[in-house]
Design a protein around this motif. Structure first.
Motif, PDB file in Angstrom:
ATOM      1  N   ASN A 130       0.732  -1.141   0.010  1.00 41.74           N
ATOM      2  CA  ASN A 130      -0.069   0.050   0.015  1.00 41.74           C
ATOM      3  C   ASN A 130       1.026   1.257   0.012  1.00 41.74           C
ATOM      4  N   ARG A 131       0.901   1.956  -0.877  1.00 43.84           N
ATOM      5  CA  ARG A 131       1.844   3.230  -1.321  1.00 43.84           C
ATOM      6  C   ARG A 131       1.190   4.490  -0.681  1.00 43.84           C
ATOM      7  N   GLY A 132       0.055   4.157  -0.051  1.00 45.69           N
ATOM      8  CA  GLY A 132      -0.526   5.510   0.465  1.00 45.69           C
ATOM      9  C   GLY A 132      -1.458   6.136  -0.406  1.00 45.69           C
ATOM     10  N   PRO A 133      -1.989   7.348  -0.049  1.00 51.02           N
ATOM     11  CA  PRO A 133      -2.977   7.670  -0.783  1.00 51.02           C
ATOM     12  C   PRO A 133      -2.446   8.299  -2.129  1.00 51.02           C
ATOM     13  N   LYS A 134      -3.362   8.353  -3.338  1.00 53.72           N
ATOM     14  CA  LYS A 134      -3.080   8.995  -4.628  1.00 53.72           C
ATOM     15  C   LYS A 134      -3.819   9.996  -5.004  1.00 53.72           C
ATOM     16  N   LYS A 135      -3.222  11.172  -5.806  1.00 52.74           N
ATOM     17  CA  LYS A 135      -4.107  12.170  -6.301  1.00 52.74           C
ATOM     18  C   LYS A 135      -4.720  11.634  -7.428  1.00 52.74           C
ATOM     19  N   VAL A 136      -6.250  12.044  -7.446  1.00 48.09           N
ATOM     20  CA  VAL A 136      -6.802  11.656  -8.663  1.00 48.09           C
ATOM     21  C   VAL A 136      -7.747  12.788  -9.223  1.00 48.09           C
ATOM     22  N   TRP A 137      -7.880  12.980 -10.426  1.00 48.72           N
ATOM     23  CA  TRP A 137      -8.972  14.214 -11.085  1.00 48.72           C
ATOM     24  C   TRP A 137     -10.068  13.878 -10.952  1.00 48.72           C
ATOM     25  N   ILE A 138     -10.944  14.750 -10.583  1.00 47.81           N
ATOM     26  CA  ILE A 138     -12.426  14.658 -10.798  1.00 47.81           C
ATOM     27  C   ILE A 138     -13.006  15.568 -11.847  1.00 47.81           C
ATOM     28  N   TYR A 139     -13.549  14.894 -12.772  1.00 48.38           N
ATOM     29  CA  TYR A 139     -14.099  15.559 -13.879  1.00 48.38           C
ATOM     30  C   TYR A 139     -15.365  16.012 -13.908  1.00 48.38           C
ATOM     31  N   ASP A 140     -15.786  17.014 -14.745  1.00 46.70           N
ATOM     32  CA  ASP A 140     -17.224  17.213 -14.828  1.00 46.70           C
ATOM     33  C   ASP A 140     -17.914  16.572 -15.784  1.00 46.70           C
ATOM     34  N   ASP A 141     -19.218  16.953 -16.124  1.00 44.82           N
ATOM     35  CA  ASP A 141     -19.876  16.350 -17.112  1.00 44.82           C
ATOM     36  C   ASP A 141     -19.390  16.434 -18.670  1.00 44.82           C
TER      37      ASP A 141
END
Length: 106
Positions: free
Chosen positions: A83-94
């Motif tokens: 487990n490498r820890g939390p990861k940054k992920v993009w949130i996209y709109d519609d």
């Protein structure tokens, strides 16, 4: 330091040798296109083949236990991904445009 021999030097050397041969009375016999220097009565042998024996290849001895031991060593244990820890992920709109980053557990 000695200069390495290049193609021009080799070509000059060959020309001088041919000229010396012709000056001493040697003759050059023209060869027809497609002629070969190999003897037609002798079967062709592959010069790249190791050993000149013409005996058939020997049969191989099966060794399944040795092969099984080698295969067992080749198989590696499946490693768990740490487990490498939390990861940054993009949130996209519609419309597929990025809105913001979110931290997601990996």
């Amino acid at each position: 330091m000695k200069r390495p021999v290049d193609k021009k030097d080799i070509r000059k050397d060959l020309e001088s040798q041919v000229d010396a041969f012709l000056r001493e009375g040697g003759k050059i016999k023209p060869i027809e296109r497609g002629e070969t220097g190999l003897d037609r009565n002798k079967p062709w042998s592959n010069p790249f083949q190791s050993g000149q024996s013409h005996e058939p290849p020997k049969e191989r001895t099966p060794v399944p236990e040795v092969l099984a031991a080698i295969d067992s060593r080749k198989q590696k244990e499946s490693r768990k991904v740490k487990n490498r820890g939390p990861k940054k992920v993009w949130i996209y709109d519609d419309f597929g445009e990025p809105v913001r980053w979110v931290w997601k557990e990996g």
